[in-house]
Design a protein around this motif. Sequence first.
Motif, PDB file in Angstrom:
ATOM      1  N   ASP A 168      -3.853   3.751  10.267  1.00 33.94           N
ATOM      2  CA  ASP A 168      -3.335   3.912   8.659  1.00 33.94           C
ATOM      3  C   ASP A 168      -1.720   4.835   9.242  1.00 33.94           C
ATOM      4  O   ASP A 168      -1.082   5.296   8.620  1.00 33.94           O
ATOM      5  N   TRP A 228      -5.191  -4.303  11.711  1.00 31.74           N
ATOM      6  CA  TRP A 228      -3.765  -3.156  11.199  1.00 31.74           C
ATOM      7  C   TRP A 228      -4.325  -2.318  12.372  1.00 31.74           C
ATOM      8  O   TRP A 228      -5.526  -1.884  13.002  1.00 31.74           O
ATOM      9  N   TRP A 271       0.485  -1.283   0.173  1.00 35.50           N
ATOM     10  CA  TRP A 271      -0.090  -0.142  -0.012  1.00 35.50           C
ATOM     11  C   TRP A 271       0.916   1.596  -0.388  1.00 35.50           C
ATOM     12  O   TRP A 271       0.913   1.741  -0.928  1.00 35.50           O
ATOM     13  N   TRP A 289      -5.412  -8.398   0.061  1.00 33.37           N
ATOM     14  CA  TRP A 289      -7.190  -7.307   0.225  1.00 33.37           C
ATOM     15  C   TRP A 289      -8.477  -7.034  -0.478  1.00 33.37           C
ATOM     16  O   TRP A 289      -8.308  -7.720  -1.833  1.00 33.37           O
ATOM     17  N   ARG A 340     -15.801   7.267   1.271  1.00 35.24           N
ATOM     18  CA  ARG A 340     -14.646   7.344  -0.617  1.00 35.24           C
ATOM     19  C   ARG A 340     -15.283   7.326  -1.194  1.00 35.24           C
ATOM     20  O   ARG A 340     -14.877   6.417  -1.536  1.00 35.24           O
ATOM     21  N   GLY A 345     -10.022   1.812   6.947  1.00 40.52           N
ATOM     22  CA  GLY A 345      -9.699   2.535   7.724  1.00 40.52           C
ATOM     23  C   GLY A 345      -8.355   2.294   8.480  1.00 40.52           C
ATOM     24  O   GLY A 345      -8.221   3.638   9.169  1.00 40.52           O
ATOM     25  N   GLY A 346      -7.574   1.452   8.507  1.00 42.80           N
ATOM     26  CA  GLY A 346      -6.703   1.739   9.933  1.00 42.80           C
ATOM     27  C   GLY A 346      -7.509   1.029  11.133  1.00 42.80           C
ATOM     28  O   GLY A 346      -8.078  -0.235  10.795  1.00 42.80           O
ATOM     29  N   LYS A 406      -6.115  -9.834   4.041  1.00 42.15           N
ATOM     30  CA  LYS A 406      -6.502  -8.034   4.834  1.00 42.15           C
ATOM     31  C   LYS A 406      -7.697  -8.054   4.385  1.00 42.15           C
ATOM     32  O   LYS A 406      -8.394  -7.696   3.267  1.00 42.15           O
ATOM     33  N   ASN A 409     -13.937   0.690   5.115  1.00 41.05           N
ATOM     34  CA  ASN A 409     -13.554   2.084   4.787  1.00 41.05           C
ATOM     35  C   ASN A 409     -14.664   2.992   4.868  1.00 41.05           C
ATOM     36  O   ASN A 409     -14.227   4.273   4.902  1.00 41.05           O
ATOM     37  N   ASP A 412     -10.567  -5.625   4.686  1.00 40.51           N
ATOM     38  CA  ASP A 412     -10.559  -4.123   4.819  1.00 40.51           C
ATOM     39  C   ASP A 412     -11.827  -2.999   5.254  1.00 40.51           C
ATOM     40  O   ASP A 412     -13.092  -3.914   4.800  1.00 40.51           O
ATOM     41  N   CYS A 453      -8.601  -4.730   9.795  1.00 38.37           N
ATOM     42  CA  CYS A 453      -8.625  -3.367   9.549  1.00 38.37           C
ATOM     43  C   CYS A 453     -10.168  -2.897   9.010  1.00 38.37           C
ATOM     44  O   CYS A 453     -11.201  -3.424   8.178  1.00 38.37           O
ATOM     45  N   ASP A 465      -2.541  -5.201  -1.616  1.00 35.29           N
ATOM     46  CA  ASP A 465      -3.893  -4.282  -1.432  1.00 35.29           C
ATOM     47  C   ASP A 465      -4.558  -3.442  -2.624  1.00 35.29           C
ATOM     48  O   ASP A 465      -4.529  -4.771  -3.286  1.00 35.29           O
ATOM     49  N   ASP A 466      -5.599  -2.814  -2.313  1.00 30.59           N
ATOM     50  CA  ASP A 466      -6.526  -2.708  -2.428  1.00 30.59           C
ATOM     51  C   ASP A 466      -5.785  -2.098  -3.743  1.00 30.59           C
ATOM     52  O   ASP A 466      -5.102  -1.027  -4.414  1.00 30.59           O
TER      53      ASP A 466
HETATM   54  C1  DGJ Z   1      -7.558   1.367   4.773  1.00 34.56           C
HETATM   55  C2  DGJ Z   1      -6.691   0.164   5.272  1.00 34.56           C
HETATM   56  O1  DGJ Z   1      -6.058   0.525   6.546  1.00 34.56           O
HETATM   57  C3  DGJ Z   1      -4.756   0.911   4.394  1.00 34.56           C
HETATM   58  O2  DGJ Z   1      -3.986   0.523   4.844  1.00 34.56           O
HETATM   59  C4  DGJ Z   1      -5.317   0.296   3.033  1.00 34.56           C
HETATM   60  O3  DGJ Z   1      -5.929  -1.378   3.228  1.00 34.56           O
HETATM   61  C5  DGJ Z   1      -6.086   0.941   2.137  1.00 34.56           C
HETATM   62  N1  DGJ Z   1      -7.491   1.497   2.942  1.00 34.56           N
HETATM   63  C6  DGJ Z   1      -6.828   0.589   0.821  1.00 34.56           C
HETATM   64  O4  DGJ Z   1      -7.249   1.594   0.332  1.00 34.56           O
END
Ligand code: DGJ
Length: 721
Positions: A542, A539, A332, A407, A437, A522-523, A470, A474, A472, A520, A362-363
């Motif tokens: 961020d 995670w 990332w 991810w 987002r 968004g962190g 992972k 967000n 996520d 995870c 990742d993404d």
């Molecule tokens: C938020 C995550 O915390 C980041 O590490 C990363 O994976 C992004 N999203 C990707 O969109």
Amino acid sequence: MIVFDRKTNCFFLHGKSFSCVLWIDPNGYLTDLHFGGRVGEDDLRAFDMRTRPVSFAPTPPDSDHWFSLDIAAQEYGSYGQGDFRAPSVIIERQDGSRASRFHYAGHRIYAGVPALGGLPCARKGKETLEITLRDVLSDAEIVLNYSLFEDSDVIARNAVIRNRGKDPIFLPRAYSFCLDLEEGGYDAVCLQGRHCAERMPERTPLGHGAYSVSSSRGASSHQMNPFLALLSKDADEDRGEAVGALLVYSGSFLLSAETSQTGSVRLQGGINDLGFRAKLEGGEEFITPQALLCRTEGGIGQLSREYADFLRGYILPPAYVHAPRPVVVNNWEATYFDFNREKLCALADRAAELGIDTLVLDDGWFGKRNDDTSGLGDWFVNEKKLSGGLAPIVDHCREKGLKFGLWFEPEMISEDSDLYRVHPDWAIGKAPRCTGRNQLVLDMTRKEIVDHVFSRMADILGRYGVSYVKWDMNRHITEFFSAELPADRQGEFAHRYILGVYSLADRLTKAFPQVFFEGCSGGGGRFDAGMLYYFPQFWTSDDTDAFERVKIQWGTSYCYPLSAMSCHVSVCPNHQTGRTTPFFTRGAIASLGAFGYELDLGALTEEEKAAVRAQIAAYRESEPLVQSGDLYRISDPFKGNRFCVAVVSKEKSRAIVVGMQIHAVPADTDHRIRLKGLDAGKRYLVEELGYAARGDTLMNAGLLLPRLPDFGCFVWHLKEA
Ligand code: DGJ
């Protein structure tokens, strides 16, 4: 141990160092006689001041025993019968009446713990007390569960509300637990925060009225963690009374501490009732999430160690708790969305050379996703971006001896996606919807949607032999509405959503037991005991700046084990803060969790490459401590110019001490670090200093803090000499 004394109608629940004594009073109310240090099974009723009348006594059948709900310490507060503190439950009948009066109806004590119908909860346990209460004014019944555990000061609680009648009832509130603490006078400690600054401890003196912490975001959130501790005024890191409440829940929650007219404190909580309203048809029940209550007299430090042991022993996926974790490089911060096959293969080459074991992509590998405006929901490889698809990259990793991770953001859908074009009704809420987002949220209350996401993810995981996911999430939820729920069940949406998330996590982790899952949001936005039931690590934030991480990891350790915190070494100047910290520091701080990298390995200098090899070797050496040891927080980075913690092995034969000088101070006088948690009588060698001393010397006289530059770190390894 749980004992019921028939003569006195008292229940005694004995934890490792606490006792909880409940009494069925002569009127049938379940009241609390004691929650504190251990007591014998003696008759505590003689001292029960709360039997004195004040007001609002429900007609007592026994005139010798006056009782007032206005002040009684209750096990689950009811509404509309003279207890004017916040109730734990509200039962609303069809005619709109809401008063309820719960009386003891029976109990059972059994070995083990209850299953909570699709909710994560303690996997095993010693024994459980189940007390049934019946409402004199309606057909509602409440089951209160209390579970005890081997060698633990945690008691797990939750409530189940049943409708025994024919007509529906509604629950505008259904908390998991209530604990009326007689003495009060506490400070509250919460973990507040925001994106890139999660779980910052905040201590607030309680005054009269209610103090509460909550999330109404459909997720436990960055802004407030589902944890609340009450500390006696004299309590600090190492001593004093600490009572904690930690929810095993990842959705909207509320925890409150209300100081009453007598100074007593009602600690309670569970699902946030903002927007909540559950319907119970005749015969239906509502199961509330589990709350982990803990009491110690060893300050917030001991409370943290109790919670860490508990989560490791009873919540985290057992197969992964003590197993070595994958040391990953995640692309990332190395590439963001700007990657292709060549870049990823080059990253894999460097990773393999340096001893990293997993490449996590990742993404941006799926759908038409080159930024965050499109593609979510289209879990098909973007072959335009990755020529030849994923297979050549996975094969390349395999050839290099690397494992491969991916991810996903399973709960989300982009308006610009094929999935949305086919199923616009799969997004929650009603148009015009609020994006976050640039994305919408999938309706996880609907089984066919959960099934669809499962089959897409299962296809990818199986097809490419993915070893690491992972997961996520967000954005938070705005419109709590499902097109499929009837109007009178929309108040269940938020809870049903999180049950849908849990069911997907459950199915995937069971179908792919060999795959390692990292959570995870968004962190660290959904870093909670509910998610940790499925994912052994999360995670943490961020924000990968080592100095910011010191604070975030310090706060997170209040109620979560170190091994649950996923921590990566990233590049400097740091992408979030622009700060430059030494490479050694970044490694030392990330080693206090599940370790990995998040940078372009190809841009490292030869010196940094050597440092990476050394960091991985050092991490593997200290990993058993990070996974299973006891954490002692020594220097608080929120209060002074340095940070220091020690992690000590259970048998106290090994320890690792990590410290940071936040700002260098010119002409500073000498400072000592007084270690904690060692065996006073054992002799330890501090390897880096070549110095050996007895545990009590190291704890009471301490060691001189080395002179360090801004954000300089030291690491000491202690071994029994
Ligand atoms: C938020 C995550 O915390 C980041 O590490 C990363 O994976 C992004 N999203 C990707 O969109």
